[in-house]
Design an enzyme around this catalytic site. Structure first.
Site, mmCIF file in Angstrom:
data_model
loop_
_atom_site.group_PDB
_atom_site.id
_atom_site.type_symbol
_atom_site.label_atom_id
_atom_site.label_comp_id
_atom_site.label_asym_id
_atom_site.label_seq_id
_atom_site.Cartn_x
_atom_site.Cartn_y
_atom_site.Cartn_z
ATOM 1 N N ARG A 158 0.854 -1.181 0.000
ATOM 2 C CA ARG A 158 0.000 0.000 0.000
ATOM 3 C C ARG A 158 0.891 1.232 0.000
ATOM 4 N NH1 ARG A 158 -5.251 0.632 3.836
ATOM 5 N NH2 ARG A 158 -5.628 -1.433 2.950
ATOM 6 N N SER A 216 -8.241 0.672 0.250
ATOM 7 C CA SER A 216 -9.284 0.786 1.259
ATOM 8 C C SER A 216 -9.700 2.236 1.474
ATOM 9 C CB SER A 216 -8.828 0.117 2.557
ATOM 10 O OG SER A 216 -9.902 -0.027 3.449
ATOM 11 N N ASP A 265 -16.584 2.013 4.147
ATOM 12 C CA ASP A 265 -15.441 2.675 3.530
ATOM 13 C C ASP A 265 -15.439 2.334 2.029
ATOM 14 O OD1 ASP A 265 -14.696 0.023 3.785
ATOM 15 O OD2 ASP A 265 -12.675 0.428 4.487
ATOM 16 N N ASP A 269 -13.949 0.426 -0.075
ATOM 17 C CA ASP A 269 -13.927 -0.960 -0.576
ATOM 18 C C ASP A 269 -14.886 -1.853 0.205
ATOM 19 O OD1 ASP A 269 -12.290 -0.914 1.736
ATOM 20 O OD2 ASP A 269 -11.156 -2.663 1.053
ATOM 21 N N ASP A 307 -15.273 -2.961 3.261
ATOM 22 C CA ASP A 307 -14.960 -3.997 4.256
ATOM 23 C C ASP A 307 -15.099 -3.492 5.694
ATOM 24 O OD1 ASP A 307 -12.651 -2.437 4.346
ATOM 25 O OD2 ASP A 307 -11.252 -4.130 4.261
ATOM 26 N N ARG A 308 -15.333 -2.185 5.892
ATOM 27 C CA ARG A 308 -15.563 -1.637 7.232
ATOM 28 C C ARG A 308 -16.966 -1.042 7.316
ATOM 29 N NH1 ARG A 308 -10.242 -0.686 9.827
ATOM 30 N NH2 ARG A 308 -8.695 -1.147 8.227
ATOM 31 N N GLU A 328 -12.623 -5.923 15.383
ATOM 32 C CA GLU A 328 -11.491 -5.110 15.790
ATOM 33 C C GLU A 328 -11.934 -3.656 15.834
ATOM 34 O OE1 GLU A 328 -6.984 -5.658 15.338
ATOM 35 O OE2 GLU A 328 -7.726 -5.094 13.366
ATOM 36 N N LYS A 383 -12.849 -9.109 7.565
ATOM 37 C CA LYS A 383 -13.899 -8.127 7.847
ATOM 38 C C LYS A 383 -14.766 -7.912 6.608
ATOM 39 C CE LYS A 383 -10.497 -4.387 7.427
ATOM 40 N NZ LYS A 383 -9.298 -5.247 7.387
#
Length: 629
Positions: free
Chosen positions: A73, A172, A331, A333, A335-336, A432, A446
């Protein structure tokens, strides 16, 4: 007669350049000019050579972007220290070589292959196509999603189609200038050490791009490439529905509760819309300006739900105009998950990751009991990472399931969950604090889409059956299992030796005697009961003093547990030059003075930071970010 000049070959370009005279730098300039076929990034390097900007060239070409368990990243620009076509090809070639060593069977590679997806950022599609070309030229079956995809679809596809690996091109919630390359193992979870090191070694052994790696014609010509979208899309939602018992689907259908939704200019909207349809929830009301993928993220300074109110300003405005009381956000992408709810006084409560973790943990157990004819709670597992709230542990002790703590990151929770599932345990939930939630085992990572669907279902259930809001349910959870409040922040320190010195002082605390740690804070007012030092593999909670979590010698990681339910974790990694701290007050159910407990948490946090990190002594710079959770 045409006067058009024939383009120079890389060798001719190189010959025309006046280099620096510094051997190591000149070698890397030569490599870049000979290897890079992207005109824009090649021109960046050539221009810097013409300008004799040797310092900038040294930064970009003599450093390499690290490859870790989260893959790559970084910023998109020319240079081996950044994300660009050449670095993506090198990474893909290394990963393909590593997988070929791991799976020598040609049949496996040609039938199971790899899955590759991408988000809506600049260059994401191209990076995914270059990665696909590398794998096709290496003899792999490639499942390439030909449209933007949420990150959770990649680990789901790895498991569903029994792929050998998965790659998601995404950064992300990073700024728009960034991109990334995330790798999933054959089990559908993120890779763990030492596999990241082995992949990095394979990348370094395969740096020169094969000419075929640049040729994207293979994407239309190869019989080994396939878009898995039509197969995976219905499978994902079918598995999601299996976690929703009929009684909750009926409640959803009858509920009048509506939800505002923002994907933060990411890929989430169409996928969340389908999830809500399958769950029989009222159609989402999107924030129109943020509904569609936009690599500029033009309405947000940071497309990151962890930014709290600032990231949700447009969603709040939309909610107030629509008279909605609950906001959901993914978010970019997807995943959150972030969420907010309007309280009775007309103020927006933006839930922290720990608060959402408490709500979803309670719901995971409630949901399991509702969908299972003979629930065996004693066989159930929930997981959280060591820097997240211990509320799940409190619920587990009261309800009779097992809580498992892991190291920081879903790579640890996903792999541990798979291990426990293989041993016959029922894994219900993992979370998390940075807004990451894994509901069930459909995705061993996630998943913001599944988490949002369950949070919305829970909100409908509470409103319909008990006239409760999410805020009220959270208070009820604390009332039943004990109040939990957390704080987290960090200090910046640019000197790695000083960071090590600060932590070594804590390990040699009594007159520099090795293996002695602080025994109290505030002149003995609060005593330390246990010390866990994962850098050294120590945990004094056990008779043999050996930590049950994996040892991490490359990071600084010490947790102190005090007599009064106060816990502090101190952490620093070599990557970010930060001295982080995470503190929590874990009260018993009978302790009802919550404001007093909050005050105590702040008081103890200030004391432990002052006494253990000594920021004034060392000139540490405090972050402006300070989260009460």
């Amino acid at each position: 007669m045409s006067t058009k000049k024939t383009p120079k070959t890389p060798a001719e370009v190189l010959k025309s350049l006046e280099l620096s005279g510094q051997e190591d730098l000149d070698n890397q300039i030569k490599n870049w000019v000979l290897w890079d076929r992207n005109e824009a990034t090649l021109d960046q390097v050539i221009e810097a050579v013409h300008d004799q900007d040797w310092q900038a060239l040294r930064v970009r070409l003599c450093n390499r972007i690290p490859f870790g368990t989260a893959g790559l990243r970084g910023g998109m620009r020319a240079g081996f220290d950044s994300i660009n076509d050449l670095v993506i090809i090198q990474t893909a070639q290394g990963l393909a070589a590593y997988l070929t060593d791991s799976y020598p069977s040609i049949q496996k590679r040609e039938t199971q292959g790899v899955v590759i997806g991408y988000d809506g950022r600049y260059n994401s599609k191209r990076f995914a196509q270059l990665t696909s070309a590398v794998f096709l030229n290496s003899g792999y079956k490639v499942y390439l999603f030909n449209r933007m995809t949420p990150t959770p679809f990649i680990p789901f596809t790895v498991s569903a189609l029994k792929c050998l690996a998965g790659v998601m091109v995404t950064a992300s919630h990073n700024p728009k200038e960034d991109n990334g390359f995330k790798v999933y193992a054959a089990n559908g979870a993120q890779i763990l050490p030492p596999h990241d090191k082995k992949i990095y070694d394979a990348i370094m052994a395969n740096l020169e791009p094969k000419p075929s790696s640049w040729d994207l014609c293979i994407l239309t010509e190869s019989p080994l490439v396939e878009d898995p979208y039509r197969q995976i899309y219905p499978m994902y939602y079918e598995m999601l529905k299996k976690l929703l018992p009929p009684v909750h689907l009926e409640t959803n259908e009858c509920s009048q509760l509506r939800f505002i939704y923002t994907p933060m200019h990411g890929v989430g909207y169409s996928f969340m819309r389908e999830a809500f349809y399958q769950a029989r929830l009222k159609p989402l009301i999107p924030v129109p300006e943020q509904k569609d993928p936009d690599p500029e993220f033009h309405t947000l300074i940071y497309p990151n739900p962890e930014e709290g109110r600032e990231a949700l300003l447009m969603a709040i405005k939309k909610a107030e105009s629509e008279h909605c009381t609950v906001i959901l956000a993914n978010d970019p992408d997807a995943d959150r998950l972030a969420a907010a709810e309007l309280d009775p006084k007309g103020r927006w409560k933006i839930f922290t990751g720990n608060e959402l973790g408490a709500l979803l943990a309670w719901w995971a157990l409630e949901n399991y009991r509702a969908r299972t004819s003979k629930p065996d709670v004693s066989n159930c597992i929930m997981l959280s990472s060591m820097v997240s709230s211990r509320i799940v542990g409190a619920i587990a002790r009261a309800e009779g399931f097992t809580h498992v703590e892991t190291l920081t990151g879903f790579k640890w929770m996903g792999n541990k969950a798979l291990e426990l599932q293989a041993a016959g345990r029922t894994v219900l939930f993992a979370f998390e604090e940075p807004l990451g939630f894994m509901f069930g085992m459909n995705v061993a990572d996630k998943d913001g889409i599944t988490a949002a669907t369950h949070l919305a279902t829970m909100a409908c259930h509470l409103r319909t059956t008990r006239s409760l809001t999410l805020i009220e349910k959270l208070r009820e959870i604390y009332d039943t299992y004990g109040y939990h409040a957390t704080l987290s922040s960090y200090y910046t320190c640019e000197d790695p030796e000083l960071i090590e010195q600060i932590f070594e002082r804590l390990r040699n605390f009594d007159e520099d005697l090795p293996g002695t740690y602080p025994k109290c804070i505030l002149d003995g007012a609060f005593e330390v009961v246990y010390v866990r030092d994962l850098t050294k593999g120590l945990d004094t909670a056990y008779a043999d003093r050996k930590a049950r979590l994996p040892m991490v010698p490359s990071e600084q990681m010490i947790t102190f547990t005090f007599t009064n339910g106060f816990v502090v974790s101190l952490r620093s990694t070599s990557r970010d030059h930060k001295l982080r701290y995470y503190t929590e007050i874990c009260a018993l159910p009978e302790e009802k003075e919550w404001l007093e407990l909050d005050d105590r948490l702040h008081h103890l946090t200030d004391a432990v930071v002052e006494e253990f990190y000594q920021p004034n002594v060392h000139g540490l710079i405090r972050s402006s970010q300070f989260d009460m959770q």
